[in-house]
Design a protein around this motif. Structure first.
Motif, mmCIF file in Angstrom:
data_model
loop_
_atom_site.group_PDB
_atom_site.id
_atom_site.type_symbol
_atom_site.label_atom_id
_atom_site.label_comp_id
_atom_site.label_asym_id
_atom_site.label_seq_id
_atom_site.Cartn_x
_atom_site.Cartn_y
_atom_site.Cartn_z
ATOM 1 N N ALA A 81 45.178 1.516 -44.519
ATOM 2 C CA ALA A 81 45.237 1.404 -43.064
ATOM 3 C C ALA A 81 44.936 -0.002 -42.571
ATOM 4 N N SER A 82 44.090 -0.729 -43.317
ATOM 5 C CA SER A 82 43.674 -2.040 -42.862
ATOM 6 C C SER A 82 43.340 -2.918 -44.046
ATOM 7 N N PRO A 83 43.665 -4.200 -43.986
ATOM 8 C CA PRO A 83 43.376 -5.106 -45.082
ATOM 9 C C PRO A 83 41.948 -5.613 -45.084
ATOM 10 N N GLU A 84 41.129 -5.185 -44.116
ATOM 11 C CA GLU A 84 39.794 -5.716 -43.996
ATOM 12 C C GLU A 84 38.796 -4.586 -43.813
ATOM 13 N N VAL A 92 53.617 -7.731 -39.461
ATOM 14 C CA VAL A 92 52.960 -9.030 -39.499
ATOM 15 C C VAL A 92 51.581 -8.903 -40.127
ATOM 16 N N GLU A 93 50.862 -7.846 -39.790
ATOM 17 C CA GLU A 93 49.528 -7.657 -40.361
ATOM 18 C C GLU A 93 49.586 -7.423 -41.859
ATOM 19 N N GLY A 94 50.600 -6.682 -42.304
ATOM 20 C CA GLY A 94 50.764 -6.488 -43.732
ATOM 21 C C GLY A 94 51.060 -7.800 -44.440
ATOM 22 N N ALA A 95 51.889 -8.627 -43.818
ATOM 23 C CA ALA A 95 52.204 -9.937 -44.388
ATOM 24 C C ALA A 95 50.963 -10.821 -44.416
ATOM 25 N N ARG A 96 50.100 -10.676 -43.422
ATOM 26 C CA ARG A 96 48.859 -11.454 -43.378
ATOM 27 C C ARG A 96 47.963 -11.090 -44.556
ATOM 28 N N THR A 97 47.882 -9.803 -44.847
ATOM 29 C CA THR A 97 47.063 -9.361 -45.974
ATOM 30 C C THR A 97 47.643 -9.852 -47.294
ATOM 31 N N LYS A 98 48.947 -9.726 -47.441
ATOM 32 C CA LYS A 98 49.574 -10.189 -48.676
ATOM 33 C C LYS A 98 49.401 -11.696 -48.866
ATOM 34 N N LEU A 99 49.372 -12.430 -47.767
ATOM 35 C CA LEU A 99 49.187 -13.866 -47.875
ATOM 36 C C LEU A 99 47.842 -14.194 -48.502
ATOM 37 N N ARG A 100 46.818 -13.420 -48.196
ATOM 38 C CA ARG A 100 45.499 -13.632 -48.795
ATOM 39 C C ARG A 100 45.589 -13.571 -50.314
ATOM 40 N N TYR A 101 46.342 -12.598 -50.819
ATOM 41 C CA TYR A 101 46.488 -12.462 -52.264
ATOM 42 C C TYR A 101 47.380 -13.561 -52.835
ATOM 43 N N ASP A 102 48.420 -13.937 -52.097
ATOM 44 C CA ASP A 102 49.287 -15.021 -52.559
ATOM 45 C C ASP A 102 48.512 -16.330 -52.671
ATOM 46 N N LEU A 103 47.675 -16.619 -51.685
ATOM 47 C CA LEU A 103 46.885 -17.850 -51.725
ATOM 48 C C LEU A 103 45.842 -17.794 -52.834
#
Length: 273
Positions: free
Chosen positions: A40-43, A233-244
């Protein structure tokens, strides 16, 4: 044929053992603790101040600096590091195409019998340095699935065909991208390449999103084995954390770990995309 089955079983056992060993008891506890909210949430709440804090295995976008990501990407482009990664890319891609050639033929036949349209399709994606290229994939959706314009793929997308749902679950649709790897447009492991239409939006909405393009995109990656579909967009934000996180800690050992984790996902339909 039996050699293929034996190899697949051995790879599955090795992937489970390797990921359990690499992640360790503490990481497994963290993963179990966070599995309920990741859907439900990346945080999560920190329990004291009420603020939201990211889970493990991903970088905090609020505190991560552009310089450290750029420096990490630059280290990966050193001649020795780049040669090792390119060598792994070529070996893994050739093995993937060669070992799974019977499956690829069966998949092509199944797609052709299941619905009208081409077996393979090309789609524009953004790669290293923001340069666009055409990615190869097995078609998993109905023909003209985007007649109304580009759309994010959802978990239960009605555009997905019956055969498409199976090959997406086991990531078979991604295998033709080994061609892109051999052509040098992609790496075997790295951030998933996104479509130009979405990149323009996401770069405006998400800090550091452009940092994904400091390295070559990959068939699989840390974000793909740690998180589900990014359909927003929120899903992409979470995935970016893992990509970085991947860019920051990139190494041949981490690449091999991600490959083994991907084998487990592909064989058992576990994990995320």
């Amino acid at each position: 044929m039996y050699v293929h089955y034996a190899f697949a079983l051995a790879a599955a056992v090795a992937s489970v053992a390797a990921t359990n060993y690499a992640l360790g008891p503490a990481s497994r506890r963290e993963r179990n603790r966070t599995s309920s909210y990741r859907e439900a949430s990346p945080e999560e709440h920190d329990g004291q101040s009420g603020n939201l804090t990211p889970s493990g295995d991903g970088l905090n976008l609020e505190t991560t600096q552009l310089g450290e990501i750029a420096d990490a990407a630059e280290r990966g482009r050193r001649p020795s590091s780049a040669a090792i990664k390119r060598g792994l890319d070529i070996v893994l891609s050739l093995c993937l195409l060669g070992f799974l050639s019977p499956l690829l033929v069966l998949t092509a036949v199944a797609i052709k019998l299941d619905s009208r349209g081409p077996v393979l399709y090309r789609q524009r994606r953004v790669g290293f340095g923001g340069k666009e290229f055409e990615v190869f994939k097995f078609r998993s959706m109905i023909a003209n699935a985007e007649a109304n314009g580009p759309q994010y793929a959802a978990v239960k997308d009605k555009r997905v065909t019956p055969v498409g749902s199976v090959i997406r679950k086991f990531r078979i649709d991604e295998i033709p991208q080994a061609i892109n790897v051999l052509r040098g447009e992609m790496s075997f492991v790295g951030p998933r390449p996104e479509r130009p239409e979405f990149v323009r939006e996401l770069e405006q909405e998400i800090p550091l999103y452009h940092c994904r393009h400091l390295v070559k995109p990959g068939i699989t990656g840390w974000a793909q084995v740690k998180y589900e579909y990014a359909a927003s967009v929120e899903g992409a934000r979470t995935k970016l954390r893992y990509d970085l996180y991947y860019i920051r800690h990139s190494s041949p050992l981490l690449d091999l770990l991600i490959v083994l984790m991907t084998v487990r996902v592909a064989l058992f339909g576990l994990g995320s995309r």
